[in-house]
Design an enzyme around this catalytic site. Structure first.
Site, mmCIF file in Angstrom:
data_model
loop_
_atom_site.group_PDB
_atom_site.id
_atom_site.type_symbol
_atom_site.label_atom_id
_atom_site.label_comp_id
_atom_site.label_asym_id
_atom_site.label_seq_id
_atom_site.Cartn_x
_atom_site.Cartn_y
_atom_site.Cartn_z
ATOM 1 N N CYS A 197 -3.871 6.734 2.527
ATOM 2 C CA CYS A 197 -5.028 7.303 1.849
ATOM 3 C C CYS A 197 -6.050 7.762 2.878
ATOM 4 O O CYS A 197 -5.875 7.586 4.085
ATOM 5 C CB CYS A 197 -5.633 6.262 0.923
ATOM 6 S SG CYS A 197 -6.211 4.809 1.784
ATOM 7 N N CYS A 243 -7.671 -1.136 4.107
ATOM 8 C CA CYS A 243 -6.938 -0.005 4.686
ATOM 9 C C CYS A 243 -6.986 -0.008 6.207
ATOM 10 O O CYS A 243 -6.126 0.571 6.855
ATOM 11 C CB CYS A 243 -7.498 1.322 4.167
ATOM 12 S SG CYS A 243 -7.500 1.422 2.384
ATOM 13 N N ASP A 287 1.613 2.462 2.598
ATOM 14 C CA ASP A 287 1.078 3.134 3.783
ATOM 15 C C ASP A 287 2.001 2.910 4.974
ATOM 16 O O ASP A 287 2.681 1.893 5.054
ATOM 17 C CB ASP A 287 -0.296 2.542 4.157
ATOM 18 C CG ASP A 287 -1.386 3.036 3.227
ATOM 19 O OD1 ASP A 287 -1.062 3.785 2.298
ATOM 20 O OD2 ASP A 287 -2.546 2.666 3.446
ATOM 21 N N CYS A 344 0.834 -1.211 0.000
ATOM 22 C CA CYS A 344 0.000 0.000 0.000
ATOM 23 C C CYS A 344 0.858 1.246 0.000
ATOM 24 O O CYS A 344 0.366 2.341 -0.292
ATOM 25 C CB CYS A 344 -0.888 0.040 1.231
ATOM 26 S SG CYS A 344 -1.982 -1.347 1.363
#
Lengths: 392, 321
Positions: free
Chosen positions: B81, B131, B56, B54
Site C-alpha cells: 500500500c 506497514c 505486502d 498484508c
C-alpha cells in the site's frame, strides 16, 4: 477532465429532477402527515403518488406493504430481528440461513444474533461467485429454519444471484425469504410478482435518490415485529414521523430509474464493457464473473502486482473515484468478507478494484478513466516489478 | 469513541505530506545489478521479505563496501500500500552511508519518524504503523544475508508489539511497577497494542507469539505471588537491623524506581537512613536529569515515597538532600 465518479455502487448523485421534486416539502408543504389539518393533509396526495411509484417500481401487489425506512440497513435489521423476536416470544430456538457474501447490513446482524444463541448457517459461493440454490436446499430444515436472507446482486462483484430459484425453494419448504435488493433495484428489473420473496430491502441513494431513506417490502400475509416502536406511522410497523420530502424523492427516483432500465441494459452496459475491454487489454488482469451474470454497471478486477490502496491512491490523484476492499484500506485492516468468500483465484483481498458506472457516466469519462488506469498500473508495477517482470 | 471517530473514510487525512510525497515521487525505488556493484568493487545484497497477512512484499538492494562494511547505495522494489511504499523509500535512504551493523539498529519507529512533517505528529494513522514494520524486517534480512547468519541474531529481545516496538520485559515491568490491571492501561503506558492491535489477543490482523491478554494475566498472577512473599518480609521490617532495612530499600529503589528515572536520563541515590519516633527517614539525592528537574520535588518525589511505603514499609518518610 477534473474528476470521474466510478463508485456508483457506494452511492449515486441525486437526480436533479428528484431534488427539485423534494424542494416544496421543506419550506412550503412541511406539515406532519399525521395531522388532520390542511398542513398535514395537503402532503397526502404526493405521498400516495410516491407509494404508487414504489409499488409500480418493484411490481408489488396493493395488498403487500412497502414500509418507508431510513435506509436498507434499517430494513434488514427490522426483518432479521423481527424473526428473532418472534422466536423469543414463542420460545422457539430458531435457525437462520444467510451467505458469506452478504453486505455488513445483513451479515453483522446475523453475527450479533449468533452471540444471542441463534444458529446461523453461512452459505458459500460457487466458482462463479454465485450462491448455489442446491446449497440453500441442503441447508434448509423446514422444521427449524425461520428465515433465509440472501443478496440479490452483490455489491462488490455485481453478480446477480438466482433469486427466483431461492424463492421457489423457500416456498416449497415453507420458509420465509428475505432478499437484499439494494444493488438490484434501478439496475435490473425487479418484479415481486415473479419472485416469491417475503421481504425485500432497498435504499434510495443507490438509484439517484437521496441518502437516509429506504424501503422494506413485506408480502401480503407476512408479519413483522417493529424494530422502532412509537407512533402509529406506517400502519404501526415503523414508528417515527415520516420523512415526507425524502419519501417523495425516493418514489420519483425509483420511477426515473425504472424508466431508465433499458438505458442501463444498453448504454451503461456498453460503456461498462468498453471500460472492461480496456482493463482486460492490460497484462495480468482478471475480471470477476461473466458480463451477462452481472449488473450492467459493475466491474470487479484484480490487477496483479498492485495493492488496492496504492491503486486507489493513484487513481484519486487523477480524480478517479473507485473502490477497493483491500485490507490495507480499511480501518480495521480486515479484508472485505466477500473477497475472502470468493475462491476465484485472483488475490482480491489485496489487488481487487471495483469500478461502478451510472446513467450519468459519459463516454469521455470512460476514455479519460482508461488512460488514468493504464498510467497508474504502469507506475505502480514499476515500483513492484523487478527487471524480469516478476511481481514481488 | 468520540466526535472524531464518527465520520469514517479519514484514513488518508492522517498521512503526512512526506508520506504523500514519497508515495507520489519515490526517490530510492529501483534495482541494483551485479554489474553496477562490481564497478564499485562492492558486494550486492538482495533481500526479500513479505508479510502474509498484508499481502505486502519488499525487495531491498544493498551495495556494501567490503572493506568498511558501509552501505554505499540502496534501492528497493515494493508491492504494498501507499505507506508501505513510502516506508520502503525512507528505509533505503536511511541505510545509505551506514555500516551494516548500524543499519540493523534502524527500527520501524525510526522510519515512521523520518516520515513526520513535525516531530510530534505521527506520519500515519495508528493502524498503518504496521506497514513500516516490514521495512524494518527486510533490513534484518539483508544484514543476515551479508553476515551469513540467521535473522534472529539481530533480535536481542522478545518484541511483543512490533508497531510500537515494545518488548516482553518492558511490558512485564510496567505492569508490575504501576500495578496495571487492564489492557487499556498497558497501551496508555507503553503504546503496545495502540496500532494494528494484532498483539492484544489472538484473531487480529496478524498472528503473534505473545499476546497482551496472556502477559497481563500471567504477570498479575506473579504480582499476587510476590505480594504474599512481601507480606512476610514486611511483617518483619520493624524487627530488622538498620543495615537490613537499608538493603531492602536499596533493592526496591533499584528494581522499581531507577528504571523509571533512567528512562528520562535521571537517577537517585540513598544517602542516609535514620529511625525517628517510629518513622524510617530515608535521605535521597538526585543525580543526572532529576537534579534540578521541577518534578523531582513534586511528581517524582511522590512516586518514590509511595513506592517505598507500598513495597517496603508504611513507616518510611522520604527527605531530599
Amino acid at each position: 477532465m477534473e474528476r470521474v465518479y466510478l463508485d456508483n455502487n457506494a452511492t449515486t448523485l441525486v437526480d436533479p429532477l428528484v431534488k427539485e421534486a423534494m424542494d416544496p416539502f421543506f419550506t412550503k408543504m412541511y406539515g406532519n402527515p399525521n395531522s388532520l389539518h390542511s398542513f398535514g393533509t395537503e402532503v397526502h396526495p404526493y405521498m400516495k403518488l410516491a407509494l404508487d411509484r414504489l409499488y409500480d417500481g418493484i411490481n408489488a401487489d396493493d395488498e403487500d406493504d412497502i414500509i418507508i425506512t431510513s435506509c436498507a440497513s434499517e430494513g434488514n435489521n427490522t426483518v432479521i430481528k423481527s424473526l428473532y423476536f418472534d422466536s423469543v416470544i414463542n420460545g422457539k430456538k430458531p435457525q437462520m440461513i444467510t451467505s458469506l457474501i452478504e453486505h455488513p447490513a445483513v451479515s453483522e446482524v446475523y453475527m450479533f444474533l449468533e452471540k444471542l444463541g441463534v444458529e446461523v448457517k453461512w452459505l458459500p459461493v460457487n466458482k462463479e461467485g454465485i450462491i448455489d440454490p442446491d446449497e440453500l436446499r441442503k441447508a434448509i430444515d423446514p422444521d427449524k429454519t425461520a428465515l433465509v436472507s440472501l443478496i440479490w446482486a452483490n455489491n462488490e462483484t455485481g453478480l446477480i444471484n438466482p433469486v427466483k430459484e431461492y424463492g421457489e425453494i423457500c416456498r416449497e419448504n415453507g420458509v420465509k425469504l428475505h432478499l437484499d435488493g439494494v444493488q438490484a433495484i434501478g439496475k435490473i428489473p425487479v418484479n415481486m410478482q415473479e419472485i416469491q420473496a417475503d421481504y425485500l430491502t432497498f435504499s434510495a441513494h443507490k438509484f439517484h435518490g437521496p441518502k437516509g431513506i429506504g424501503g422494506l417490502y413485506i408480502r401480503k400475509g407476512v408479519s413483522v415485529v417493529p424494530l422502532i416502536h412509537g407512533g402509529e406511522q406506517m400502519a404501526g410497523l415503523r414508528a417515527g414521523t415520516i420523512n415526507t420530502a425524502y419519501m417523495i424523492g425516493m418514489g420519483y427516483a425509483l420511477a426515473l430509474a425504472v424508466k431508465n432500465l433499458d438505458y442501463e441494459a444498453t448504454e451503461v452496459r456498453r460503456l461498462r464493457d468498453k471500460l472492461e475491454d480496456a482493463i482486460l487489454s492490460i497484462d495480468d488482469v482478471e475480471v470477476i464473473g461473466s458480463r451477462d451474470k452481472r449488473t450492467p454497471n459493475t466491474i470487479l478486477a484484480s490487477f496483479r502486482g498492485i495493492e488496492g490502496e496504492a491503486f486507489l491512491w493513484d487513481l484519486n490523484q487523477k480524480g478517479i473515484a473507485a473502490s477497493t476492499g483491500s485490507a490495507c484500506s480499511s480501518e480495521s485492516l480486515e479484508s472485505n468478507p466477500t473477497f475472502k468468500a470468493m475462491e476465484i483465484g485472483a488475490d482480491l483481498a489485496h489487488t481487487g478494484m471495483r469500478f461502478s458506472l451510472s446513467r450519468y457516466t459519459t463516454e469521455e469519462e470512460i476514455d479519460y478513466a482508461v488512460d488514468a488506469i493504464k498510467s497508474a498500473v504502469e507506475r505502480l508495477r514499476g515500483i513492484s516489478s523487478t527487471s524480469n517482470k516478476e511481481y514481488i | 469513541m468520540a466526535k472524531n471517530d464518527l465520520i469514517g473514510g479519514a484514513l488518508w487525512e492522517h498521512y503526512s505530506d512526506k508520506v504523500s510525497d514519497r508515495m507520489n515521487n519515490p526517490r530510492f525505488m529501483g534495482e541494483i545489478t551485479e554489474e553496477e556493484a562490481a564497478i564499485k568493487g562492492a558486494k550486492l545484497i538482495i533481500a526479500d521479505y513479505g508479510a502474509d497477512s498484508c499481502g505486502d512484499a519488499v525487495r531491498l538492494y544493498w551495495m556494501v563496501d567490503p572493506e568498511t562494511e558501509i552501505i554505499i547505495d540502496s534501492k528497493y522494489k515494493s508491492f504494498g500500500c501507499g505507506t508501505a511504499i513510502a516506508s520502503s523509500d525512507v528505509t533505503a535512504e536511511l541505510c545509505i552511508g551506514k555500516t551494516v551493523d548500524e543499519a540493523v539498529k534502524i527500527t520501524n519507529i525510526d522510519v515512521e519518524k523520518a516520515l513526520r512533517d513535525t516531530p510530534d505528529t505521527p506520519a500515519v494513522p495508528p493502524q498503518k504503523m504496521h506497514c513500516s514494520v516490514m521495512a524494518y524486517d527486510v533490513i534484518k534480512k539483508a544484514a543476515s544475508l551479508y553476515k551469513q547468519v540467521d535473522m534472529s541474531v539481530f533480535e536481542d529481545e522478545e518484541i511483543v508489539c512490533e508497531c510500537a516496538r515494545v518488548s516482553l520485559s518492558t511490558i512485564k515491568d510496567v505492569i508490575k511497577l504501576n500495578d496495571l490491571k487492564t489492557i487499556e492501561e498497558i497501551t496508555q503506558y507503553t503504546k503496545a497494542g495502540a496500532f494494528c492491535k494484532s498483539c492484544i489477543k489472538p484473531g487480529g490482523h496478524e498472528e503473534r507469539k505473545f499476546y497482551l491478554v496472556d502477559i497481563l494475566r500471567d504477570t498479575r498472577a506473579e504480582i499476587e505471588r510476590e505480594k504474599l512473599n512481601f507480606g512476610e518480609e514486611r511483617k518483619n521490617f520493624a524487627e530488622m537491623t538498620l543495615i537490613q532495612k537499608h538493603k531492602m530499600v536499596d533493592k526496591v529503589v533499584a528494581e522499581s524506581i531507577l528504571p523509571i528515572l533512567h528512562a528520562d536520563g535521571g537517577s537517585v541515590e540513598i544517602v542516609d537512613m535514620k529511625e525517628v519516633d517510629g518513622y524510617t527517614d530515608v535521605y535521597i539525592s538526585y543525580k543526572g536529569a532529576c537534579a534540578g528537574c521541577a518534578a523531582s520535588r513534586t511528581g517524582t518525589y511522590e512516586v518514590i515515597g509511595v513506592t517505598l511505603r507500598k513495597k517496603v514499609d508504611n513507616s518510611i518518610r522520604v527527605n531530599i538532600l
